[in-house]
Design a protein around this motif. Structure first.
Motif, PDB file in Angstrom:
ATOM      1  N   VAL A 395      76.003  37.293  50.837  1.00  0.00           N
ATOM      2  CA  VAL A 395      75.490  35.926  50.883  1.00  0.00           C
ATOM      3  C   VAL A 395      75.590  35.294  49.504  1.00  0.00           C
ATOM      4  O   VAL A 395      76.123  34.198  49.333  1.00  0.00           O
ATOM      5  CB  VAL A 395      74.030  35.915  51.364  1.00  0.00           C
ATOM      6  CG1 VAL A 395      73.582  34.506  51.611  1.00  0.00           C
ATOM      7  CG2 VAL A 395      73.854  36.764  52.595  1.00  0.00           C
ATOM      8  N   ALA A 467      69.637  39.452  54.123  1.00  0.00           N
ATOM      9  CA  ALA A 467      70.892  39.286  54.861  1.00  0.00           C
ATOM     10  C   ALA A 467      70.675  38.409  56.085  1.00  0.00           C
ATOM     11  O   ALA A 467      71.523  37.574  56.410  1.00  0.00           O
ATOM     12  CB  ALA A 467      71.440  40.644  55.276  1.00  0.00           C
ATOM     13  N   LEU A 468      69.557  38.605  56.766  1.00  0.00           N
ATOM     14  CA  LEU A 468      69.331  37.858  57.998  1.00  0.00           C
ATOM     15  C   LEU A 468      68.770  36.466  57.739  1.00  0.00           C
ATOM     16  O   LEU A 468      68.985  35.552  58.515  1.00  0.00           O
ATOM     17  CB  LEU A 468      68.378  38.630  58.911  1.00  0.00           C
ATOM     18  CG  LEU A 468      68.989  39.799  59.649  1.00  0.00           C
ATOM     19  CD1 LEU A 468      67.924  40.524  60.449  1.00  0.00           C
ATOM     20  CD2 LEU A 468      70.099  39.321  60.567  1.00  0.00           C
ATOM     21  N   PRO A 470      68.563  34.458  54.430  1.00  0.00           N
ATOM     22  CA  PRO A 470      68.665  34.139  53.000  1.00  0.00           C
ATOM     23  C   PRO A 470      67.920  32.864  52.641  1.00  0.00           C
ATOM     24  O   PRO A 470      67.527  32.673  51.496  1.00  0.00           O
ATOM     25  CB  PRO A 470      70.167  33.992  52.770  1.00  0.00           C
ATOM     26  CG  PRO A 470      70.749  33.766  54.102  1.00  0.00           C
ATOM     27  CD  PRO A 470      69.872  34.441  55.093  1.00  0.00           C
ATOM     28  N   ALA A 471      67.703  32.008  53.647  1.00  0.00           N
ATOM     29  CA  ALA A 471      66.989  30.764  53.359  1.00  0.00           C
ATOM     30  C   ALA A 471      65.619  31.029  52.764  1.00  0.00           C
ATOM     31  O   ALA A 471      65.074  30.172  52.062  1.00  0.00           O
ATOM     32  CB  ALA A 471      66.863  29.942  54.641  1.00  0.00           C
ATOM     33  N   VAL A 474      66.848  31.219  49.090  1.00  0.00           N
ATOM     34  CA  VAL A 474      67.712  30.102  48.698  1.00  0.00           C
ATOM     35  C   VAL A 474      67.027  28.766  48.934  1.00  0.00           C
ATOM     36  O   VAL A 474      67.137  27.838  48.136  1.00  0.00           O
ATOM     37  CB  VAL A 474      69.045  30.185  49.471  1.00  0.00           C
ATOM     38  CG1 VAL A 474      69.891  28.973  49.187  1.00  0.00           C
ATOM     39  CG2 VAL A 474      69.780  31.441  49.088  1.00  0.00           C
TER      40      VAL A 474
ATOM     41  N   TRP B  77      70.355  29.684  59.153  1.00  0.00           N
ATOM     42  CA  TRP B  77      70.510  30.845  58.292  1.00  0.00           C
ATOM     43  C   TRP B  77      70.304  30.438  56.847  1.00  0.00           C
ATOM     44  O   TRP B  77      69.552  31.055  56.117  1.00  0.00           O
ATOM     45  CB  TRP B  77      71.907  31.409  58.522  1.00  0.00           C
ATOM     46  CG  TRP B  77      72.170  32.722  57.899  1.00  0.00           C
ATOM     47  CD1 TRP B  77      71.559  33.900  58.211  1.00  0.00           C
ATOM     48  CD2 TRP B  77      73.128  33.011  56.904  1.00  0.00           C
ATOM     49  NE1 TRP B  77      72.093  34.900  57.454  1.00  0.00           N
ATOM     50  CE2 TRP B  77      73.052  34.382  56.648  1.00  0.00           C
ATOM     51  CE3 TRP B  77      74.048  32.238  56.203  1.00  0.00           C
ATOM     52  CZ2 TRP B  77      73.870  34.995  55.719  1.00  0.00           C
ATOM     53  CZ3 TRP B  77      74.854  32.845  55.286  1.00  0.00           C
ATOM     54  CH2 TRP B  77      74.751  34.222  55.050  1.00  0.00           C
ATOM     55  N   VAL B  78      70.966  29.367  56.469  1.00  0.00           N
ATOM     56  CA  VAL B  78      70.771  28.886  55.118  1.00  0.00           C
ATOM     57  C   VAL B  78      71.156  27.414  55.065  1.00  0.00           C
ATOM     58  O   VAL B  78      72.029  26.968  55.802  1.00  0.00           O
ATOM     59  CB  VAL B  78      71.579  29.709  54.102  1.00  0.00           C
ATOM     60  CG1 VAL B  78      73.021  29.280  54.066  1.00  0.00           C
ATOM     61  CG2 VAL B  78      70.976  29.621  52.723  1.00  0.00           C
TER      62      VAL B  78
END
Lengths: 528, 640
Positions: A395, A467-468, A470-471, A474, B77-78
């Motif tokens: 990621v 990994a599942l 990342p938010a 981030v 997810w992001v």
């Protein structure tokens, strides 16, 4: 509640409390260390929970004047970048101290006390909101590491520590000069003598000043990182430190350099950063290539991981120097990822070498037969280390390279060579020790035991979580990274739609020189 | 592709979860679980996933064409501000077709392994890894954006690494696993770079958005569009074992036979074809790269077919035949014949799985003997394997009414329509078809006909049990009749089915004349191939040897597999190794640390000089103090 101050002082208090432990009081020493490290982790967890994920600036600031007239203050705070490094430090140190409590080396008091001291130093470094404080912690953390390597280290520890100290001191002296220079030059522009990182933001240094000041800081950071070709201290220190200390050097201390770059170098001296952008990018790329190639051919397990770490930190530096929001966020995430993964990797290396008595990769083989659990965990860690898509490290690397590619596609493409090599050297590490005909030791002897599980399981869980989702990390870095990157993005002449944060003018129009301004005579500027 | 179109799309998550759960539960059961339990979980989880896929398929069939695709999102997810990536799956006719094969053929293969692997002491690990493989492949085909496609791509690489290196104390297996993994990482890098380019140009990785924006964002036939197609193809070539990234696949035979069947028939190697078909919009924007893809496919199909003609290991013959058959699919995809490529993928899954599993029966019966030299006359002992292999050979050689006839002819007939390049490549495909018939019947004749080796087997080869026989029979039956889905002049069910996923289909359709011409020609070359195989290998070993020794240099060249491995070793691997060694040596000598070594020396020398001053004599110290004071005083006076 002064959360940040408490987080820094608790391990320091723990270290001091070791003085109250009678010599030979191994049990008390363990209790002290475990409780203070655990308490620090608990406080950090609370702080992470309280933290406002959308804010861009520093939060939970504790400010206490000491010699305010000369700009000396106790200013500690956390922002969207430092909170994760504080969390990483607390967590890794807690695990390391837990591990040390299971099997304490001789002179337990001193060992555990120095570990706590190092923890306090690193936490202070990541929380410092003031350049002088930053410098004090920068130097302070060196001391415990010096003794940890020098007193508990391997055969060549004296030379290793000497080199470690010479390198680091050379860098930090330049940084001291640059810190003083920043304050003096800053005063000429704003009329305010300060070391406060927030107050120094947005100062319009001349191009020359910016270049020289950035250089002063950057050399210290690059040595600490380390970035090729300033990595000379690294092999010796990593090789001769007790493996537990190597874990801390690689997982936590190596973040000091990249953190300085993103927190001080790039945002305070945007023009200087822009001037040296290509130099550092090329050094990072060279480090990725060099670290990867050399890691592949290293004879020992430990040095293979050490050089792989060199390559991985190159990616982080690359992400910062791209002056891109995505790459910057990826770099922050990758700091955490690298810390978690390299800690697990060195732990596994430590388990294998300690129990098999073999250091060399070629002396080992077929351990998976007797140690299926260790083999499984090792495989996960190896995959994370080579940043296989689906792992947490991917990621970070993906976002870094996405951002780098946007501005310097060639750099991202070259960095991909490092990705390919990572597969080669990590598989060598894993396969030579775990697969093939049995060699060196019986697998059952190296199988994971309770204490290994206690340390490795949380690390694996953290990898899985990142990994599942990342938010989780981030998402809280967006505002801060945009704010830190904006000055450099302006300096690099990026299109306006890529710059998402404003930079306030410094000094503001109405600013007047402070009445209590110190002695007028100190006008000379060290760095010109 | 709106979110509500296919209401059952969320079921895709359960399809994904079942094999993953199976793998995790099996892996974490403490102690050694009983074999029965291992079998139930290992096979059951994939079979249950298959049932779910069938229900999805049924739902799609009952919907109109526009409502056969749907997406389902778990969570964001992001979100980086400029780039948002969701944990999202895409269920459309293409992914369902892939899933049907993956879970359907996959569960048959896993069922087969319950008996095939019964002598293995690491029984549990095998099923954990097989379930994980199925999971990884499902991630690959279900991903609704490039990021999770890449994740699935890499997980498949990891799963194949684990299974190829299943016998992990055997150095050759370990080396083969490493090779597969590293070449697959090269492919991953291609995909990753393509993703960077897409983010840079289009700001998104979501399939639907990328395909919608691509015509404007990338442009038609621009350099960028060609680069995207090229980088995607690097990934596809690595996974699908296309030249020049094909060398891992033959070595992958180090894994147990069911693994080979799974990799070759149902999963991994078809991923590249899937990728090109999925990205048909991007390939239609890149005409030059599409042509290049087709050429690579054609070259691969020919080279692999020539190599297959000389292999003596039964699994290697099949491995090279897979490379060759995937070449047909890639060629079709490159020429814009997307649905024909997928049709061949489907029939190939049936006949190749049947062939591999039948070969597994032979290998099992002969106690891990894989060399064709030590086989012969097996048709009297292993009836099931014989008929399954025969059906597979007829299908792959393209003899009607076996399935391969329909799918291969559709590719070749379509190719003729696809311009001058297509005509040339159709010719290559025809030559390949002849070679295919030759090497497959060579295998059939050598293994099952003729005299037994060395005058008979030591132990009579034992027929397999029902767990191995049943999947082989089912797959052989499918290989026989699977082609009727799509019959020239009559029906094109598959093409209609896939239409919603292949939005950029250029709509190449063969006329009746071409179709007939191809049927006649391909039957002719297949007949020649079979006849040649019979002439060379249908008889006793003496004649066989005498004829095979002709053209020794060509034979050696083919046995060395066109010497790709040697070239890579000399050009890439060894220089890299030397470079690394040089780096290590330089590091040990302290190159680049000159300044520090100098500083150490200076400090040391300085310390020695200074320590001489500290000689313990008070008068020396007093002298020094006075001298120092005098110097300071002098400076103060002079500086005034």
């Amino acid at each position: 509640m002064p959360w940040v101050t408490a987080i820094i002082l608790l391990p320091l208090a723990g270290a001091l409390s070791m003085l109250a432990v009678p010599p030979g009081g191994v049990v008390q020493a363990r209790v002290h260390a475990f409780l203070t490290a655990g308490g620090t982790l608990a406080l950090t967890a609370i702080l992470v929970g309280l933290f406002d994920r959308d804010a861009a600036g520093p939060q939970y600031e504790d400010r206490h004047g000491w010699a305010t007239q000369v700009g000396l203050e106790w200013t500690v705070n956390v922002d969207g970048v430092s909170i994760w490094l504080v969390a990483l430090t607390s967590a890794i140190f807690f695990l390391a101290i837990t591990y040390a409590c299971f099997r304490t080396p001789e002179r337990a008091r001193g060992f555990l006390g120095l570990l706590l001291l190092a923890e306090a130093g690193l936490l202070g470094l990541f929380a410092a909101g003031n350049l002088v404080l930053f410098y004090v912690f920068w130097e302070a953390m060196l001391v415990p590491f010096y003794f940890l390597i020098g007193m508990w280290g391997g055969s060549d520890r004296v030379r290793a520590t000497t080199r470690f100290v010479i390198y680091t001191m050379a860098g930090s002296l330049l940084m001291l000069v640059a810190i003083l220079g920043t304050a003096f030059v800053g005063r000429e522009i704003t009329g305010q003598f300060t070391f406060d990182m927030e107050a120094l933001r947005g100062i319009d240094f001349t191009r020359n000043e910016s270049i020289w000041l950035f250089a002063g800081f950057a050399i210290a950071f690059i040595i600490k990182l380390p970035l090729w070709p300033f990595h000379g201290w690294m092999p010796g220190a990593y090789r001769n430190a007790p493996i537990l200390v190597t874990v801390l050097l690689a997982a936590v201390m190596s973040k000091a350099g990249v953190y300085g770059l993103i927190k001080i170098g790039v945002p305070l001296f945007p023009e200087g950063a822009e001037y040296f952008q290509y130099h550092i990018i090329v050094m990072a790329l060279a480090g990725i290539a060099y670290g990867s190639v050399v890691a592949w051919r290293q004879p020992t397990l430990r040095m293979l991981v050490a050089y792989s770490s060199l390559a991985h930190l190159g990616f982080v530096a690359l992400g910062i120097m791209a002056f891109d929001n995505e790459a910057g966020q990826g770099a922050v995430l990758q700091m955490v990822n690298h810390g978690v993964v390299v800690a697990a990797a060195f732990t596994i290396v430590g388990i294998i070498t300690a129990r098999s008595g073999r250091e060399d990769i070629d002396d080992l083989g077929g351990l998976a037969n007797g140690a299926p659990w260790l083999a499984g965990v090792f495989l996960i860690v190896a995959m994370a280390s080579l940043a296989m898509p689906g792992t947490n490290a991917f990621v970070g690397e993906f976002f870094i390279l996405t951002g780098v590619f946007r501005h310097h596609w060639w750099a991202a493409a070259l960095a991909c060579i490092g990705i390919a090599y990572a597969a080669v050297y990590m598989l060598r590490l894993y396969q030579s020790s775990m697969n093939g005909p049995r060699k060196g030791a019986d697998g059952a002897r190296v199988e994971m035991r309770l204490r290994d599980t206690v340390v490795l399981l949380p690390l694996i869980a953290a990898m899985g979580l990142i990994a599942l989702w990342p938010a989780a990390i981030v998402g809280a870095t967006t505002g801060t990274v945009e704010r830190l990157m904006a000055p450099a993005q302006i300096a690099a002449g990026r299109p306006a739609d890529q710059i998402r944060a404003g930079v306030a003018a410094n000094p503001p129009e109405a600013a007047l020189p402070l009445p209590g301004d110190p002695v007028e005579a100190q006008q000379e500027v060290p760095a010109q | 592709m709106s979110d509500v179109a296919l209401s059952g799309a969320y079921l895709g998550w359960f399809v994904l979860a079942l094999p993953l759960l199976g793998a995790i539960v099996l892996a974490l059961i403490p102690g050694e679980p009983s074999r029965a339990l291992t079998r139930v979980i290992g096979v059951g989880s994939v079979a249950a996933a298959f049932v779910l896929v069938v229900s999805l398929f049924a739902q799609q069939l009952s919907n109109d064409a526009e409502r056969r695709a749907g997406t389902s999102t778990l969570w964001t997810w992001v979100d980086l501000g400029s780039l948002q990536v969701d944990l999202k799956i895409l269920v459309d006719p293409l992914s369902v077709l892939m899933m049907l094969v993956i879970t359907g053929v996959g569960s048959l293969i896993i069922l087969y392994s319950t008996e095939y692997m019964s002598h293995d002491r690491d029984y549990r690990r095998f099923f954990v890894e097989m379930d994980f493989f199925i999971f990884a492949m499902l991630v690959l085909v279900l991903a609704a954006n490039f990021l999770f496609l890449i994740v699935g791509w890499a997980l498949v690489g990891l799963a194949s690494y684990l299974l190829i290196g299943y016998y992990h104390d055997r150095p050759s297996a370990v080396a083969a696993a490493k090779k597969a993994f590293v070449i697959n990482v090269l492919g991953d890098i291609g995909l990753v770079l393509a993703a960077f380019l897409l983010v840079r140009q289009l700001g998104t990785l979501d399939f639907a958005e990328v395909f919608a924006k691509a015509p404007q964002g990338l442009g038609d036939g621009t350099f960028i569009a060609e680069m995207v197609a090229l980088l995607l193809f690097v990934g596809a070539a690595a996974k699908s074992a296309q030249i020049p990234l094909h060398t891992w696949l033959p070595d992958a035979m180090e894994g147990p036979t069911p693994v080979s069947a799974l990799i070759h028939a149902a999963t991994m190697v078809t991923a590249g074809v899937y990728l090109i078909v999925r990205c048909n919009v991007l390939y239609e924007l890149a005409p030059h790269m599409s042509d290049a893809v087709a050429v690579v496919g054609a070259v691969t199909l020919f080279v692999a077919a020539t190599i297959a003609t000389v292999q003596d290991d039964i699994k290697r013959v099949l491995a090279w035949s897979t490379v060759s058959q995937i070449g047909y699919m890639v060629m079709a995809a490159g020429l814009g014949l997307y649905s024909s490529g997928m049709f061949h993928f489907l029939t190939h899954a049936f006949f190749k799985a049947a062939l591999f599993l039948a070969a597994g029966i032979v290998i099992h019966a002969l106690h891990d003997e894989q060399s064709l030299d030590r086989m012969g006359g097996l048709k009297n002992h292993l009836k099931v394997a014989y008929f399954a292999t025969a059906a597979g050979c007829l299908a792959i050689a393209g003899i009607p009414p076996f399935s391969g006839f329909f799918s291969k002819d559709e590719i070749l007939a379509g190719a003729i329509e696809a311009g001058t390049l297509g005509k040339v490549l159709a010719g290559v495909g025809l030559v390949g078809a002849g070679l295919t018939a030759f090497y497959m019947f060579r295998l059939l004749f050598r293994a099952f006909h003729g005299p037994e080796p060395d005058g008979g087997y030591h132990e009579t080869p034992h027929a397999s049990g029902s767990a191995m026989a049943a999947p082989v029979v089912i797959l052989a039956a499918l290989a026989t009749v699977g082609g009727f889905i799509q019959i020239p002049f009559v029906s094109h069910n598959l093409r209609d089915w896939l239409e919603p996923a292949i939005t950029a289909d250029p709509g190449i359709e063969a006329g009746h004349g071409q179709e007939t011409l191809i049927i006649v020609l391909s039957l002719a070359v297949a007949a020649i191939g079979i006849a040649a195989a019979w002439w060379l290998f249908g008889s006793g070993p003496e004649r066989r040897l005498a004829r095979a020794q002709k053209l020794p240099r060509l034979r050696a060249f083919l046995l060395d597999q066109w010497r790709f491995d040697e070239v890579y070793e000399a050009a890439v691997v060894q220089p890299g190794r030397d470079l690394g060694d040089a780096g290590v040596r330089a590091g040990e000598r302290g190159v680049g640390q000159g300044p520090v070594i100098a500083a150490e020396a200076v400090t040391g020398a300085g310390a020695r000089i200074l320590s001489r001053v500290e000689n313990g004599l008070v008068r020396t110290y007093a002298m020094a103090v006075i001298a120092g004071a005098a110097i300071v005083g002098a400076i103060l006076i002079l500086a005034r």
